[in-house]
Design a protein around this motif. Structure first.
Motif, PDB file in Angstrom:
ATOM      1  N   PRO A  38      11.124  10.447  19.516  1.00 38.86           N
ATOM      2  CA  PRO A  38      11.012   9.117  18.754  1.00 38.86           C
ATOM      3  C   PRO A  38      11.179   7.877  19.632  1.00 38.86           C
ATOM      4  N   PHE A  39      11.529   8.236  21.084  1.00 43.01           N
ATOM      5  CA  PHE A  39      11.538   7.141  22.068  1.00 43.01           C
ATOM      6  C   PHE A  39      10.232   6.952  22.856  1.00 43.01           C
ATOM      7  N   ASP A  40       9.155   7.924  22.519  1.00 40.01           N
ATOM      8  CA  ASP A  40       8.114   7.715  23.415  1.00 40.01           C
ATOM      9  C   ASP A  40       6.924   7.619  22.305  1.00 40.01           C
ATOM     10  N   THR A  41       6.500   6.218  22.275  1.00 39.00           N
ATOM     11  CA  THR A  41       5.412   5.833  21.338  1.00 39.00           C
ATOM     12  C   THR A  41       4.152   6.250  22.203  1.00 39.00           C
ATOM     13  N   PRO A  42       3.121   7.270  21.519  1.00 38.73           N
ATOM     14  CA  PRO A  42       1.704   7.524  22.260  1.00 38.73           C
ATOM     15  C   PRO A  42       1.038   6.234  22.144  1.00 38.73           C
ATOM     16  N   ALA A  43       0.084   6.321  23.035  1.00 36.46           N
ATOM     17  CA  ALA A  43      -0.703   5.170  22.960  1.00 36.46           C
ATOM     18  C   ALA A  43      -1.831   5.140  21.911  1.00 36.46           C
ATOM     19  N   HIS A  44      -2.372   6.161  21.681  1.00 37.20           N
ATOM     20  CA  HIS A  44      -3.387   6.167  20.437  1.00 37.20           C
ATOM     21  C   HIS A  44      -2.624   6.922  19.485  1.00 37.20           C
ATOM     22  N   ILE A  45      -2.579   6.451  18.432  1.00 38.33           N
ATOM     23  CA  ILE A  45      -1.948   7.212  17.176  1.00 38.33           C
ATOM     24  C   ILE A  45      -3.251   7.383  16.005  1.00 38.33           C
ATOM     25  N   LYS A  46      -3.656   8.574  15.853  1.00 36.39           N
ATOM     26  CA  LYS A  46      -4.754   8.818  14.799  1.00 36.39           C
ATOM     27  C   LYS A  46      -4.390   9.793  13.964  1.00 36.39           C
ATOM     28  N   PRO A  47      -4.639   9.832  12.697  1.00 30.51           N
ATOM     29  CA  PRO A  47      -4.142  10.732  11.605  1.00 30.51           C
ATOM     30  C   PRO A  47      -5.389  11.726  11.595  1.00 30.51           C
ATOM     31  N   GLU A  48      -5.324  12.685  10.846  1.00 32.22           N
ATOM     32  CA  GLU A  48      -6.188  13.941  10.540  1.00 32.22           C
ATOM     33  C   GLU A  48      -7.487  13.171  10.130  1.00 32.22           C
ATOM     34  N   TRP A  49      -8.582  13.896  10.187  1.00 26.30           N
ATOM     35  CA  TRP A  49      -9.959  13.222   9.952  1.00 26.30           C
ATOM     36  C   TRP A  49      -9.925  12.640   8.394  1.00 26.30           C
ATOM     37  N   TYR A  50      -9.245  13.324   7.502  1.00 24.59           N
ATOM     38  CA  TYR A  50      -9.297  12.849   5.889  1.00 24.59           C
ATOM     39  C   TYR A  50      -8.829  11.471   5.800  1.00 24.59           C
ATOM     40  N   THR A  67       5.578  17.620  15.404  1.00 26.55           N
ATOM     41  CA  THR A  67       5.241  17.442  16.794  1.00 26.55           C
ATOM     42  C   THR A  67       5.036  15.934  16.826  1.00 26.55           C
ATOM     43  N   GLN A  68       4.920  15.477  18.271  1.00 24.75           N
ATOM     44  CA  GLN A  68       4.635  14.055  18.613  1.00 24.75           C
ATOM     45  C   GLN A  68       3.777  13.494  17.551  1.00 24.75           C
ATOM     46  N   LEU A  69       2.540  14.078  17.436  1.00 23.04           N
ATOM     47  CA  LEU A  69       1.465  13.588  16.716  1.00 23.04           C
ATOM     48  C   LEU A  69       1.623  13.463  15.193  1.00 23.04           C
ATOM     49  N   ALA A  70       2.508  14.254  14.835  1.00 17.54           N
ATOM     50  CA  ALA A  70       2.826  14.443  13.333  1.00 17.54           C
ATOM     51  C   ALA A  70       3.874  13.226  13.043  1.00 17.54           C
ATOM     52  N   TYR A  71       4.853  13.074  13.893  1.00 20.05           N
ATOM     53  CA  TYR A  71       5.918  12.149  13.935  1.00 20.05           C
ATOM     54  C   TYR A  71       5.284  10.817  13.808  1.00 20.05           C
ATOM     55  N   TRP A  72       4.350  10.413  14.708  1.00 20.75           N
ATOM     56  CA  TRP A  72       4.083   8.941  14.723  1.00 20.75           C
ATOM     57  C   TRP A  72       2.858   8.686  13.767  1.00 20.75           C
ATOM     58  N   ALA A  73       2.319   9.905  13.217  1.00 24.06           N
ATOM     59  CA  ALA A  73       1.039   9.602  12.126  1.00 24.06           C
ATOM     60  C   ALA A  73       2.040   9.341  10.908  1.00 24.06           C
ATOM     61  N   THR A  74       3.251   9.921  10.820  1.00 22.04           N
ATOM     62  CA  THR A  74       3.993   9.799   9.622  1.00 22.04           C
ATOM     63  C   THR A  74       4.753   8.379   9.542  1.00 22.04           C
ATOM     64  N   VAL A  75       4.988   7.873  10.991  1.00 27.82           N
ATOM     65  CA  VAL A  75       5.494   6.316  11.075  1.00 27.82           C
ATOM     66  C   VAL A  75       4.602   5.427  10.428  1.00 27.82           C
ATOM     67  N   VAL A  76       3.305   5.736  10.846  1.00 25.30           N
ATOM     68  CA  VAL A  76       2.097   4.744  10.334  1.00 25.30           C
ATOM     69  C   VAL A  76       2.015   5.033   9.004  1.00 25.30           C
ATOM     70  N   GLY A  77       2.010   6.157   8.268  1.00 24.25           N
ATOM     71  CA  GLY A  77       1.699   6.449   7.023  1.00 24.25           C
ATOM     72  C   GLY A  77       2.836   5.996   6.085  1.00 24.25           C
ATOM     73  N   THR A  78       4.151   6.312   6.581  1.00 28.02           N
ATOM     74  CA  THR A  78       5.095   5.599   5.733  1.00 28.02           C
ATOM     75  C   THR A  78       5.146   3.892   5.772  1.00 28.02           C
ATOM     76  N   GLU A  79       4.825   3.700   6.956  1.00 29.00           N
ATOM     77  CA  GLU A  79       4.577   2.167   6.913  1.00 29.00           C
ATOM     78  C   GLU A  79       3.685   1.472   6.073  1.00 29.00           C
ATOM     79  N   THR A  80       2.380   2.130   5.672  1.00 30.37           N
ATOM     80  CA  THR A  80       1.392   1.422   5.040  1.00 30.37           C
ATOM     81  C   THR A  80       1.950   1.082   3.571  1.00 30.37           C
ATOM     82  N   PRO A  81       2.762   1.744   2.643  1.00 34.84           N
ATOM     83  CA  PRO A  81       3.105   1.330   1.391  1.00 34.84           C
ATOM     84  C   PRO A  81       4.146   0.403   1.611  1.00 34.84           C
ATOM     85  N   ALA A  82       4.478   0.123   2.605  1.00 32.05           N
ATOM     86  CA  ALA A  82       5.470  -1.068   2.689  1.00 32.05           C
ATOM     87  C   ALA A  82       5.048  -2.434   2.439  1.00 32.05           C
ATOM     88  N   ALA A  83       3.729  -2.259   2.607  1.00 31.12           N
ATOM     89  CA  ALA A  83       2.914  -3.807   2.235  1.00 31.12           C
ATOM     90  C   ALA A  83       2.815  -4.109   0.819  1.00 31.12           C
TER      91      ALA A  83
END
Lengths: 233, 162
Positions: free
Chosen positions: B71-83, A159-175
């Motif tokens: 992949p071509f549409d970056t959402p405005a707010h990216i938030k992970p699950e609560w944990y 899903t859109q949310l999963a994809y972008w959360a993974t983008v951020v999540g996999t970006e983190t260890p790059a530091a």
């Protein structure tokens, strides 16, 4: 003539066919002693209280995740073009698919909650102290493995949310100094997140991490058995 | 009597070695339960309750399935699950250290998380409180644990509203 009886703790069996049947197995594998020691003549500490249950509850939820996960795997397709559609099918067409996915998703959340409760209890009661230091360390790793399972499983519906959360999540260890770029590359299987990423997240989620977690749970339980229940302070 | 008072702290093999008659006495005195059927029934009730909770939650709040990834549409707010919110906010928090240089935010974001996890792993080694287990006699451990929980909850909350 006294009747032959087979005694399992509080259970007494006098039916001769049942006894013969049991002896058939017992003569070959010697399970009577094992059953007495581990089930029928075993005692458990009284009144441990609800807070002591959360480790076992986490373990039970893990097993539920294995069952619901296996059922989901029958219909899920780890392909970026059809993954989302296969989940839609699980939700709408597969009998009880919605329930299995719901239980798997809720199970992931509940498992993290129950592990955190378990961990707090162990911390407050000082159960991590000698001789159980190593088991605390194994336990923290079990928690990390669970978050790893949650992270890898989150991408699978594509899903859109999963994809972008993974983008951020996999970006983190790059530091991480020196090796960070390689970690990111290894996690994504390339520069971008795509089919290769989904394939390896699938492999990690359904095979590698569950096996490692099961092994760590084994190590956790073996130590509990060797060291005994800690009991009240 | 040594059995009676201390058996909860015994190893599995030692509990096994307690004579059957002695076990009966422990159960009679309420110091232990039979594994079968008492403990097994208790465990089954707990397991059934968990299944009930999971089924109820899945029915009342079905698992959400968002739109397919683009992949071509970056959402405005990216938030992970609560944990993952505390970890997520740690990355944001590290951005306040930008004045140290361009390297600081990214590196500190992961270093803070690394330190937190390392501290958690080595709790048994870092705890200098000896064998004392009662929370009331371990004020330092309790305060440090409380601070840890507070910071995690705070970062989680800040991540939630970020």
């Amino acid at each position: 003539m006294e009747k032959e009886t087979l005694v399992f703790g509080p259970v007494k069996i006098t039916n001769k066919y049942l006894i013969q049947g049991f002896n058939l197995i017992n003569d070959r594998f010697g399970i009577k002693e094992l059953l007495d020691d581990e089930v029928f003549e075993k005692i458990a500490p009284g009144h441990l209280g609800l807070w002591s249950c959360f480790g076992g509850i986490s373990f039970f939820i893990f097993m539920m995740q294995v069952v619901t996960g296996l059922l989901l795997m029958i219909y899920y397709q780890p392909n970026i073009d059809v993954a989302h559609a296969s989940i839609t099918k699980i939700m709408n067409e597969v009998p009880f698919g919605w329930l299995m996915r719901g239980m798997h998703a809720w199970g992931a959340n509940l498992m993290i909650v129950t592990i955190l409760i378990h961990m707090s209890k162990i911390y407050v009661s000082g159960i991590y102290k000698a001789p159980r230091e190593l088991n605390w360390i194994v336990g923290v790793h079990l928690f990390l493995l669970t978050t790893g399972l949650a992270f890898s499983g989150y991408l699978l519906p594509w899903t859109q949310l999963a994809y972008w959360a993974t983008v951020v999540g996999t970006e983190t260890p790059a530091a991480v100094p020196y090796i960070g770029e390689y970690i990111r590359y290894a996690m994504r299987g390339g520069e971008e997140i795509g089919q290769v990423t989904l394939t390896r997240f699938f492999a990690i989620h359904v095979c590698i991490l569950p096996l490692v977690t099961a092994g760590a749970i084994g190590a956790h339980l073996v130590q509990i058995r060797r060291q005994g229940i800690a009991g009240p302070c | 009597m040594a059995h009676a008072t201390k058996f909860t702290k015994k190893k599995e093999c030692e509990v096994k070695a307690i004579p059957y008659e002695e076990k009966k006495r422990l159960v009679r005195e309420g110091k232990a339960h039979w594994f079968f059927p008492h403990h097994i029934v208790e465990q089954m009730v707990i397991c059934m309750t968990i299944i009930m909770i999971m089924v109820t939650l899945s029915t009342l709040f079905p698992a959400h399935l968002g739109p397919m990834a683009d992949p071509f549409d970056t959402p405005a707010h990216i938030k992970p699950e609560w944990y993952f919110l505390p970890a997520f906010y740690t990355l944001k928090f590290a951005q306040y250290f930008e004045f140290l240089g361009a390297w600081a935010p990214k590196l500190l974001g992961i270093v803070i998380q690394g330190i937190a996890v390392t501290l958690l792993i080595f709790v048994p080694i870092l705890d200098m409180g000896g064998a004392e287990r009662r929370p009331s006699r371990r004020p330092i451990a309790m305060i440090l644990g409380g601070v840890g929980v507070f910071l995690t909850l705070l970062f989680g909350f800040l991540g939630h509203i970020a």
